[in-house]
Enzyme design. Structure first.
Site, mmCIF file in Angstrom:
data_model
loop_
_atom_site.group_PDB
_atom_site.id
_atom_site.type_symbol
_atom_site.label_atom_id
_atom_site.label_comp_id
_atom_site.label_asym_id
_atom_site.label_seq_id
_atom_site.Cartn_x
_atom_site.Cartn_y
_atom_site.Cartn_z
ATOM 1 N N HIS A 7 -27.202 -12.429 5.934
ATOM 2 C CA HIS A 7 -28.091 -12.302 4.604
ATOM 3 C C HIS A 7 -28.003 -13.251 3.580
ATOM 4 O O HIS A 7 -28.763 -12.974 2.514
ATOM 5 C CB HIS A 7 -27.746 -10.912 4.112
ATOM 6 C CG HIS A 7 -26.463 -10.856 3.465
ATOM 7 N ND1 HIS A 7 -24.972 -10.798 4.039
ATOM 8 C CD2 HIS A 7 -25.997 -10.942 2.211
ATOM 9 C CE1 HIS A 7 -24.345 -10.744 3.252
ATOM 10 N NE2 HIS A 7 -24.819 -11.086 1.958
HETATM 11 C C1 UD1 Z 1 -26.914 -9.212 -3.008
HETATM 12 C C2 UD1 Z 1 -25.503 -10.386 -3.667
HETATM 13 C C3 UD1 Z 1 -24.675 -10.922 -2.635
HETATM 14 C C4 UD1 Z 1 -24.326 -9.783 -1.587
HETATM 15 C C5 UD1 Z 1 -25.339 -8.850 -1.191
HETATM 16 C C6 UD1 Z 1 -24.903 -7.965 -0.370
HETATM 17 C C7 UD1 Z 1 -26.325 -11.371 -5.806
HETATM 18 C C8 UD1 Z 1 -26.829 -12.675 -6.288
HETATM 19 N N1 UD1 Z 1 -26.328 -11.483 -4.299
HETATM 20 O O1 UD1 Z 1 -27.564 -10.184 -2.139
HETATM 21 O O2 UD1 Z 1 -23.890 -11.638 -3.204
HETATM 22 O O3 UD1 Z 1 -23.502 -10.574 -0.526
HETATM 23 O O4 UD1 Z 1 -26.193 -8.504 -2.187
HETATM 24 O O5 UD1 Z 1 -25.657 -7.147 0.602
HETATM 25 O O6 UD1 Z 1 -26.063 -10.423 -6.387
HETATM 26 N N2 UD1 Z 1 -33.773 -5.729 -0.833
HETATM 27 C C9 UD1 Z 1 -34.534 -4.613 -0.466
HETATM 28 N N3 UD1 Z 1 -33.987 -3.422 -0.628
HETATM 29 C C10 UD1 Z 1 -32.918 -3.167 -0.904
HETATM 30 C C11 UD1 Z 1 -32.112 -4.300 -1.540
HETATM 31 C C12 UD1 Z 1 -32.891 -5.628 -1.544
HETATM 32 O O7 UD1 Z 1 -35.804 -4.660 0.196
HETATM 33 O O8 UD1 Z 1 -32.286 -2.111 -1.246
HETATM 34 C C13 UD1 Z 1 -34.472 -7.085 -0.500
HETATM 35 C C14 UD1 Z 1 -35.576 -7.475 -1.681
HETATM 36 O O9 UD1 Z 1 -36.545 -8.108 -1.163
HETATM 37 C C15 UD1 Z 1 -34.714 -8.231 -2.299
HETATM 38 C C16 UD1 Z 1 -33.752 -8.827 -1.455
HETATM 39 O O10 UD1 Z 1 -33.567 -7.990 -0.438
HETATM 40 O O11 UD1 Z 1 -35.407 -9.217 -3.341
HETATM 41 C C17 UD1 Z 1 -32.548 -9.525 -1.899
HETATM 42 O O12 UD1 Z 1 -31.941 -8.385 -2.522
HETATM 43 P P1 UD1 Z 1 -30.739 -8.966 -3.935
HETATM 44 O O13 UD1 Z 1 -29.964 -7.634 -4.204
HETATM 45 O O14 UD1 Z 1 -31.385 -9.795 -4.936
HETATM 46 O O15 UD1 Z 1 -29.819 -9.896 -2.985
HETATM 47 P P2 UD1 Z 1 -29.017 -9.500 -1.769
HETATM 48 O O16 UD1 Z 1 -29.606 -10.752 -0.905
HETATM 49 O O17 UD1 Z 1 -29.207 -8.306 -1.231
HETATM 50 N N1 UDP Z 2 -22.313 -3.063 6.361
HETATM 51 C C1 UDP Z 2 -22.947 -1.781 6.639
HETATM 52 N N2 UDP Z 2 -23.904 -1.860 7.265
HETATM 53 C C2 UDP Z 2 -24.488 -2.857 7.696
HETATM 54 C C3 UDP Z 2 -24.161 -4.164 7.318
HETATM 55 C C4 UDP Z 2 -22.822 -4.106 6.533
HETATM 56 O O1 UDP Z 2 -22.230 -0.795 6.134
HETATM 57 O O2 UDP Z 2 -25.630 -2.797 8.254
HETATM 58 C C5 UDP Z 2 -20.961 -3.182 5.362
HETATM 59 C C6 UDP Z 2 -19.834 -3.690 5.780
HETATM 60 O O3 UDP Z 2 -19.117 -3.349 6.918
HETATM 61 C C7 UDP Z 2 -19.171 -4.424 4.850
HETATM 62 C C8 UDP Z 2 -20.281 -4.544 3.682
HETATM 63 O O4 UDP Z 2 -21.328 -3.868 4.230
HETATM 64 O O5 UDP Z 2 -18.313 -3.226 4.292
HETATM 65 C C9 UDP Z 2 -20.437 -6.028 3.730
HETATM 66 O O6 UDP Z 2 -21.540 -6.112 2.843
HETATM 67 P P1 UDP Z 2 -22.555 -7.338 3.039
HETATM 68 O O7 UDP Z 2 -22.621 -7.839 4.117
HETATM 69 O O8 UDP Z 2 -24.030 -6.797 2.482
HETATM 70 O O9 UDP Z 2 -22.047 -8.199 1.775
HETATM 71 P P2 UDP Z 2 -20.984 -9.180 1.437
HETATM 72 O O10 UDP Z 2 -19.585 -8.632 1.792
HETATM 73 O O11 UDP Z 2 -21.335 -10.501 2.116
HETATM 74 O O12 UDP Z 2 -20.948 -9.356 -0.131
#
Ligand code: UD1
Ligand code: UDP
Length: 380
Positions: free
Chosen positions: A218
């Site tokens: 991601h």
């Molecule tokens: C964010 C965090 C990242 C973390 C990740 C965990 C920042 C800068 N990044 O990244 O550090 O590892 O969360 O998962 O804060 N979207 C949906 N539905 C949702 C959420 C997101 O469709 O419920 C899509 C949208 O298109 C959005 C994109 O995902 O623009 C990115 O979401 P965003 O929260 O901006 O960043 P993440 O990549 O999720």
């Molecule tokens: N996770 C989850 N379902 C998924 C993928 C990840 O519950 O489909 C959980 C995972 O077990 C961990 C957390 O989400 O506890 C990690 O989050 P993510 O990978 O989104 O973000 P990061 O840790 O890189 O910030």
């Protein structure tokens, strides 16, 4: 003591479960927690599922900020958090990790003199092109109590000028650093048996008793660059010819596959028998998959650690990691997005899995330790 906790992204909701649980079981009389959800993640399977499954109290506030550019998203969150802090006047603000929700909380609280507790302090990738690196540096430098899960985190803070043997009273100008273990480990230990009993994800994916690989992807540095995204997906498709691969897809990744991957390959990704691409799974399902996988491939910080907790080798789809101990232990390999390196590391681990996982993430009681320190510091 009144604390406000800010959460927003999936991993923060999961981490917050451990602290809320410890408050409920051991500190109900001393601590009142107010939960603020920024709404950074909002899909049912990126947010609500964790509240239902992990017993996290319903947020007292939801800012419903949603997705936007970094500036817009962070600004909306900062405004909302400031308003709540002025209303609630807590003894401290608890922030997790390194997302935009963390950054917004840090900026809002520091300017109106609410002390900050940063959980997962001190981690560094030394790559400032990552938004998370900016967020975690700012948050650490606005904090009063810094809880670092690893010795590497403590060392990073010392190099940035944090004193390690200072006496209280603690403040933003006299912050205290603690080495306390990883709060995610608390959760993995607590939920591991429950996951075995309550989920049927292995049956659903027809993986019961079969070896398989678990992959997640991601990071914007991987998903938003066509060459890198395609290289990683090509490697997953090739591994899937040798062993089933489960790929729960973050919404960001699903969206970018639609934009950056040619339709024929996308079709293969979504409809191949051995590459089981799914929507994001629940935490209990994820724990169950991690416990039973032969190998984990990921660019997630949390999933790297969980692979270690469950003693699984990890191919890290990044050029560097904040969790350097995993690489030093030889149970994780940095392959970046390079297809050849990914295949080589994956096949090596499948042929000869590592067996030595030294204890580097504490004892699974990080949350209790943190709450004790908070009470000592802020309970007036
Ligand atoms: C964010 C965090 C990242 C973390 C990740 C965990 C920042 C800068 N990044 O990244 O550090 O590892 O969360 O998962 O804060 N979207 C949906 N539905 C949702 C959420 C997101 O469709 O419920 C899509 C949208 O298109 C959005 C994109 O995902 O623009 C990115 O979401 P965003 O929260 O901006 O960043 P993440 O990549 O999720
Ligand atoms: N996770 C989850 N379902 C998924 C993928 C990840 O519950 O489909 C959980 C995972 O077990 C961990 C957390 O989400 O506890 C990690 O989050 P993510 O990978 O989104 O973000 P990061 O840790 O890189 O910030």
């Amino acid at each position: 003591m009144n604390i406000v906790t800010v959460i927003g992204a999936r991993p923060q909701i999961i981490k917050a479960a451990a602290l809320s649980r410890a408050i409920r079981t051991s500190y109900q009389k001393q601590i009142h927690e107010t939960i603020v959800h920024t709404g950074q993640h909002y899909d049912e399977n990126m947010s609500q599922v964790f509240f239902d499954e992990l017993g996290i109290p319903k947020p007292d506030y939801n800012l419903q900020v949603g997705s936007a550019s970094h500036g817009v998203q962070t600004a909306k969150m900062t405004e909302g958090i400031e308003r709540i802090l002025l209303e609630e006047r807590p003894d401290c603000l608890v922030l997790y990790g390194d997302t935009n929700s963390t950054l917004a909380g840090a900026v809002a609280a520091a300017k109106i003199h609410v002390p900050i507790v940063h959980i997962e302090a001190g981690l560094r990738s030394f790559n400032k092109s990552m938004p998370e690196e900016i967020n975690r540096i700012v948050c650490d430098h606005c904090s009063t109590l810094l809880f670092s899960p690893t010795q590497a985190g403590v060392d990073n803070l010392a190099k940035e000028g944090f004193r390690l043997n200072n006496e209280g009273p603690y403040s933003i100008d006299n912050p205290k650093v603690f080495l306390c273990g990883d709060i995610m480990y608390d959760n993995s230990l607590y939920f591991s048996k429950i996951a075995e009993e309550k989920t049927d994800v292995l049956q659903r994916l027809q993986l019961l008793g079969k070896p398989f690989v678990l992959a997640t992807l991601h990071r914007d540095s991987n998903t938003d660059h066509p060459e890198r995204l395609n290289s990683i997906l090509d490697a997953l498709l090739e591994i899937a010819e040798e062993m089933p691969v489960v790929l729960p897809l973050h919404p960001r990744t699903r969206k970018m596959i639609g934009q950056l991957v040619e339709p024929q390959k996308a079709e293969k990704l979504f409809h191949s028998e051995n590459l089981r691409t799914t929507d994001p799974v629940s935490f209990l399902e994820m724990v169950q998959l991690e416990r039973h996988a032969s190998l984990v491939m990921t660019d997630s910080g949390g999933v790297q650690k969980e692979s270690y907790f469950f003693q699984k080798p990890c191919v890290i789809l990044r050029p560097e990691t904040e969790w350097v101990e995993i690489v030093q232990a030889g149970t994780g390999t940095l392959t970046d997005a390079d297809k050849t390196s990914i295949l080589e590391a994956s096949r090596g681990y499948l042929r000869q899995p590592p067996t030595n996982f030294p204890e580097i993430f504490g004892d699974g009681h990080a949350a209790e330790f943190m709450l004790q320190q908070m009470i000592q510091c802020f309970n007036s």
